[in-house]
Design a protein around this motif. Structure first.
Motif, PDB file in Angstrom:
ATOM      1  N   GLN A  81       8.800   0.088  -5.255  1.00  0.00           N
ATOM      2  CA  GLN A  81       9.601  -0.439  -4.160  1.00  0.00           C
ATOM      3  C   GLN A  81       9.590   0.575  -3.032  1.00  0.00           C
ATOM      4  OE1 GLN A  81      11.329  -3.481  -3.828  1.00  0.00           O
ATOM      5  NE2 GLN A  81      11.567  -2.767  -1.717  1.00  0.00           N
ATOM      6  N   MET A  82       9.111   0.171  -1.866  1.00  0.00           N
ATOM      7  CA  MET A  82       8.989   1.057  -0.720  1.00  0.00           C
ATOM      8  C   MET A  82       9.893   0.552   0.402  1.00  0.00           C
ATOM      9  SD  MET A  82       4.898   1.897  -0.674  1.00  0.00           S
ATOM     10  CE  MET A  82       4.430   0.211  -0.268  1.00  0.00           C
ATOM     11  N   ASN A  83      10.838   1.388   0.819  1.00  0.00           N
ATOM     12  CA  ASN A  83      11.754   1.074   1.906  1.00  0.00           C
ATOM     13  C   ASN A  83      11.545   2.044   3.063  1.00  0.00           C
ATOM     14  OD1 ASN A  83      12.990  -0.932   0.269  1.00  0.00           O
ATOM     15  ND2 ASN A  83      14.415   0.575  -0.585  1.00  0.00           N
ATOM     16  N   SER A  84      12.018   1.653   4.232  1.00  0.00           N
ATOM     17  CA  SER A  84      11.940   2.501   5.428  1.00  0.00           C
ATOM     18  C   SER A  84      10.531   3.014   5.663  1.00  0.00           C
ATOM     19  CB  SER A  84      12.924   3.671   5.313  1.00  0.00           C
ATOM     20  OG  SER A  84      14.248   3.210   5.156  1.00  0.00           O
ATOM     21  N   LEU A  85       9.584   2.118   5.639  1.00  0.00           N
ATOM     22  CA  LEU A  85       8.181   2.496   5.764  1.00  0.00           C
ATOM     23  C   LEU A  85       7.869   3.049   7.150  1.00  0.00           C
ATOM     24  CD1 LEU A  85       6.639  -0.475   3.808  1.00  0.00           C
ATOM     25  CD2 LEU A  85       6.317   1.936   3.245  1.00  0.00           C
ATOM     26  N   ASN A  86       7.003   4.052   7.182  1.00  0.00           N
ATOM     27  CA  ASN A  86       6.542   4.694   8.401  1.00  0.00           C
ATOM     28  C   ASN A  86       5.046   4.472   8.569  1.00  0.00           C
ATOM     29  OD1 ASN A  86       9.140   5.980   8.757  1.00  0.00           O
ATOM     30  ND2 ASN A  86       8.505   7.509   7.231  1.00  0.00           N
ATOM     31  N   PRO A  87       4.525   4.597   9.794  1.00  0.00           N
ATOM     32  CA  PRO A  87       3.076   4.512   9.971  1.00  0.00           C
ATOM     33  C   PRO A  87       2.318   5.507   9.095  1.00  0.00           C
ATOM     34  CG  PRO A  87       4.162   4.349  12.087  1.00  0.00           C
ATOM     35  CD  PRO A  87       5.234   4.674  11.080  1.00  0.00           C
ATOM     36  N   GLU A  88       2.928   6.652   8.803  1.00  0.00           N
ATOM     37  CA  GLU A  88       2.303   7.662   7.953  1.00  0.00           C
ATOM     38  C   GLU A  88       2.126   7.194   6.512  1.00  0.00           C
ATOM     39  OE1 GLU A  88       3.830   9.355  11.561  1.00  0.00           O
ATOM     40  OE2 GLU A  88       4.883   8.236   9.996  1.00  0.00           O
ATOM     41  N   ASP A  89       2.790   6.110   6.136  1.00  0.00           N
ATOM     42  CA  ASP A  89       2.641   5.552   4.792  1.00  0.00           C
ATOM     43  C   ASP A  89       1.415   4.660   4.669  1.00  0.00           C
ATOM     44  OD1 ASP A  89       5.046   6.746   3.761  1.00  0.00           O
ATOM     45  OD2 ASP A  89       6.197   5.178   4.788  1.00  0.00           O
ATOM     46  N   THR A  90       0.726   4.416   5.760  1.00  0.00           N
ATOM     47  CA  THR A  90      -0.472   3.586   5.739  1.00  0.00           C
ATOM     48  C   THR A  90      -1.533   4.223   4.851  1.00  0.00           C
ATOM     49  OG1 THR A  90      -0.066   2.661   7.938  1.00  0.00           O
ATOM     50  CG2 THR A  90      -2.327   2.611   7.122  1.00  0.00           C
ATOM     51  N   ALA A  91      -1.996   3.481   3.861  1.00  0.00           N
ATOM     52  CA  ALA A  91      -2.970   3.995   2.903  1.00  0.00           C
ATOM     53  C   ALA A  91      -3.342   2.893   1.930  1.00  0.00           C
ATOM     54  CB  ALA A  91      -2.396   5.192   2.132  1.00  0.00           C
ATOM     55  N   VAL A  92      -4.367   3.161   1.131  1.00  0.00           N
ATOM     56  CA  VAL A  92      -4.651   2.331  -0.026  1.00  0.00           C
ATOM     57  C   VAL A  92      -3.846   2.897  -1.192  1.00  0.00           C
ATOM     58  CG1 VAL A  92      -6.395   1.460  -1.614  1.00  0.00           C
ATOM     59  CG2 VAL A  92      -6.948   1.753   0.802  1.00  0.00           C
ATOM     60  N   TYR A  93      -3.089   2.050  -1.853  1.00  0.00           N
ATOM     61  CA  TYR A  93      -2.244   2.466  -2.959  1.00  0.00           C
ATOM     62  C   TYR A  93      -2.883   2.055  -4.281  1.00  0.00           C
ATOM     63  CZ  TYR A  93       1.487   3.854   0.187  1.00  0.00           C
ATOM     64  OH  TYR A  93       2.233   4.499   1.151  1.00  0.00           O
ATOM     65  N   TYR A  94      -2.995   3.023  -5.197  1.00  0.00           N
ATOM     66  CA  TYR A  94      -3.660   2.824  -6.476  1.00  0.00           C
ATOM     67  C   TYR A  94      -2.692   3.024  -7.637  1.00  0.00           C
ATOM     68  CZ  TYR A  94      -7.982   3.549  -3.780  1.00  0.00           C
ATOM     69  OH  TYR A  94      -9.000   3.475  -2.868  1.00  0.00           O
ATOM     70  N   CYS A  95      -2.895   2.264  -8.687  1.00  0.00           N
ATOM     71  CA  CYS A  95      -2.157   2.423  -9.929  1.00  0.00           C
ATOM     72  C   CYS A  95      -2.981   3.254 -10.907  1.00  0.00           C
ATOM     73  CB  CYS A  95      -1.851   1.050 -10.525  1.00  0.00           C
ATOM     74  SG  CYS A  95      -0.776   1.054 -11.963  1.00  0.00           S
ATOM     75  N   ASN A  96      -2.326   4.142 -11.651  1.00  0.00           N
ATOM     76  CA  ASN A  96      -2.988   5.040 -12.593  1.00  0.00           C
ATOM     77  C   ASN A  96      -2.205   5.054 -13.901  1.00  0.00           C
ATOM     78  OD1 ASN A  96      -3.394   8.642 -12.848  1.00  0.00           O
ATOM     79  ND2 ASN A  96      -4.780   7.062 -13.587  1.00  0.00           N
ATOM     80  N   ALA A  97      -2.906   5.076 -15.024  1.00  0.00           N
ATOM     81  CA  ALA A  97      -2.274   5.114 -16.342  1.00  0.00           C
ATOM     82  C   ALA A  97      -2.879   6.219 -17.187  1.00  0.00           C
ATOM     83  CB  ALA A  97      -2.430   3.772 -17.054  1.00  0.00           C
ATOM     84  N   ASP A  98      -2.016   6.975 -17.872  1.00  0.00           N
ATOM     85  CA  ASP A  98      -2.472   8.032 -18.764  1.00  0.00           C
ATOM     86  C   ASP A  98      -1.345   8.406 -19.715  1.00  0.00           C
ATOM     87  OD1 ASP A  98      -5.177  10.141 -17.844  1.00  0.00           O
ATOM     88  OD2 ASP A  98      -4.183  10.142 -19.802  1.00  0.00           O
ATOM     89  N   ARG A  99      -1.439   9.570 -20.336  1.00  0.00           N
ATOM     90  CA  ARG A  99      -0.507   9.946 -21.403  1.00  0.00           C
ATOM     91  C   ARG A  99       0.704  10.734 -20.938  1.00  0.00           C
ATOM     92  NH1 ARG A  99      -3.493  12.187 -26.665  1.00  0.00           N
ATOM     93  NH2 ARG A  99      -1.314  11.976 -27.350  1.00  0.00           N
ATOM     94  N   ALA A 100       0.589  11.459 -19.809  1.00  0.00           N
ATOM     95  CA  ALA A 100       1.683  12.329 -19.396  1.00  0.00           C
ATOM     96  C   ALA A 100       1.607  12.630 -17.910  1.00  0.00           C
ATOM     97  CB  ALA A 100       1.666  13.634 -20.186  1.00  0.00           C
ATOM     98  N   ILE A 101       2.719  13.138 -17.363  1.00  0.00           N
ATOM     99  CA  ILE A 101       2.816  13.543 -15.969  1.00  0.00           C
ATOM    100  C   ILE A 101       2.716  15.056 -15.873  1.00  0.00           C
ATOM    101  CG2 ILE A 101       4.236  13.542 -13.880  1.00  0.00           C
ATOM    102  CD1 ILE A 101       5.748  11.138 -15.139  1.00  0.00           C
ATOM    103  N   GLN A 102       1.885  15.546 -14.964  1.00  0.00           N
ATOM    104  CA  GLN A 102       1.832  16.959 -14.621  1.00  0.00           C
ATOM    105  C   GLN A 102       2.326  17.104 -13.187  1.00  0.00           C
ATOM    106  OE1 GLN A 102      -1.971  19.243 -13.912  1.00  0.00           O
ATOM    107  NE2 GLN A 102      -1.312  20.261 -15.805  1.00  0.00           N
ATOM    108  N   ALA A 103       3.421  17.833 -13.010  1.00  0.00           N
ATOM    109  CA  ALA A 103       4.066  17.911 -11.700  1.00  0.00           C
ATOM    110  C   ALA A 103       3.303  18.785 -10.713  1.00  0.00           C
ATOM    111  CB  ALA A 103       5.493  18.437 -11.853  1.00  0.00           C
ATOM    112  N   SER A 104       2.628  19.826 -11.200  1.00  0.00           N
ATOM    113  CA  SER A 104       1.920  20.737 -10.318  1.00  0.00           C
ATOM    114  C   SER A 104       0.540  21.033 -10.872  1.00  0.00           C
ATOM    115  CB  SER A 104       2.708  22.029 -10.130  1.00  0.00           C
ATOM    116  OG  SER A 104       2.047  22.887  -9.228  1.00  0.00           O
ATOM    117  N   PRO A 105      -0.513  20.512 -10.220  1.00  0.00           N
ATOM    118  CA  PRO A 105      -0.464  19.583  -9.105  1.00  0.00           C
ATOM    119  C   PRO A 105      -0.042  18.194  -9.567  1.00  0.00           C
ATOM    120  CG  PRO A 105      -2.716  19.841  -9.814  1.00  0.00           C
ATOM    121  CD  PRO A 105      -1.900  20.812 -10.629  1.00  0.00           C
ATOM    122  N   GLY A 106       0.391  17.356  -8.677  1.00  0.00           N
ATOM    123  CA  GLY A 106       0.846  16.026  -9.024  1.00  0.00           C
ATOM    124  C   GLY A 106      -0.287  15.146  -9.501  1.00  0.00           C
ATOM    125  N   ARG A 107      -0.270  14.821 -10.792  1.00  0.00           N
ATOM    126  CA  ARG A 107      -1.304  13.982 -11.374  1.00  0.00           C
ATOM    127  C   ARG A 107      -0.875  13.514 -12.750  1.00  0.00           C
ATOM    128  NH1 ARG A 107      -6.130  18.279 -13.120  1.00  0.00           N
ATOM    129  NH2 ARG A 107      -4.840  19.537 -14.542  1.00  0.00           N
TER     130      ARG A 107
END
Length: 125
Positions: A81-107
């Motif tokens: 859910q994306m609110n208060s969208l800005n022109p800087e949010d313009t992009a192709v948005y992709y979904c990704n699935a895996d086993r865990a989150i690594q915060a640094s770097p974000g992946r």
């Protein structure tokens, strides 16, 4: 192994809201973590937000307070859910699935490396 299909992108004006959906074909160890990435023209793909079973979440600084990720296992769908969208949010948005989150770097990590084909979000007045 896991197929991902994004939908919900489109053209909106600054300040508008948009809800992206990503349907996954099966719920298994390779969908323990689900995330939304985006890639703007000329820039690297970056993690927007991610969620993992057990209540673990991650949000990029630019997404905090504006974007919310959620998961519905009954529907095999993860939402952004994306609110208060800005022109800087313009992009192709992709979904990704895996086993865990690594915060640094974000992946996402774990070797499953499942990606959707992306959905275009354009924010312009």
């Amino acid at each position: 192994q896991v197929q991902l299909v994004e939908s919900g992108g489109g053209l909106v004006q600054p300040g508008d809201s948009l809800r992206l959906s990503c349907r996954f074909s099966k719920d298994n160890i390779c969908t323990e973590a689900l995330g939304w990435f985006r890639q703007a023209p000329g820039k690297e793909r970056e993690l927007v937000a991610a969620t993992a079973k057990g209540g673990i979440t991650y949000s990029a600084d630019f997404a905090k307070g504006r974007f919310t990720i959620s998961r519905d296992n009954a529907e095999k769908t993860v939402y952004l859910q994306m609110n208060s969208l800005n022109p800087e949010d313009t992009a192709v948005y992709y979904c990704n699935a895996d086993r865990a989150i690594q915060a640094s770097p974000g992946r996402l990590i774990g070797g499953c490396n499942s990606w959707g084909q992306g959905t275009q979000v354009t924010v312009s007045s």
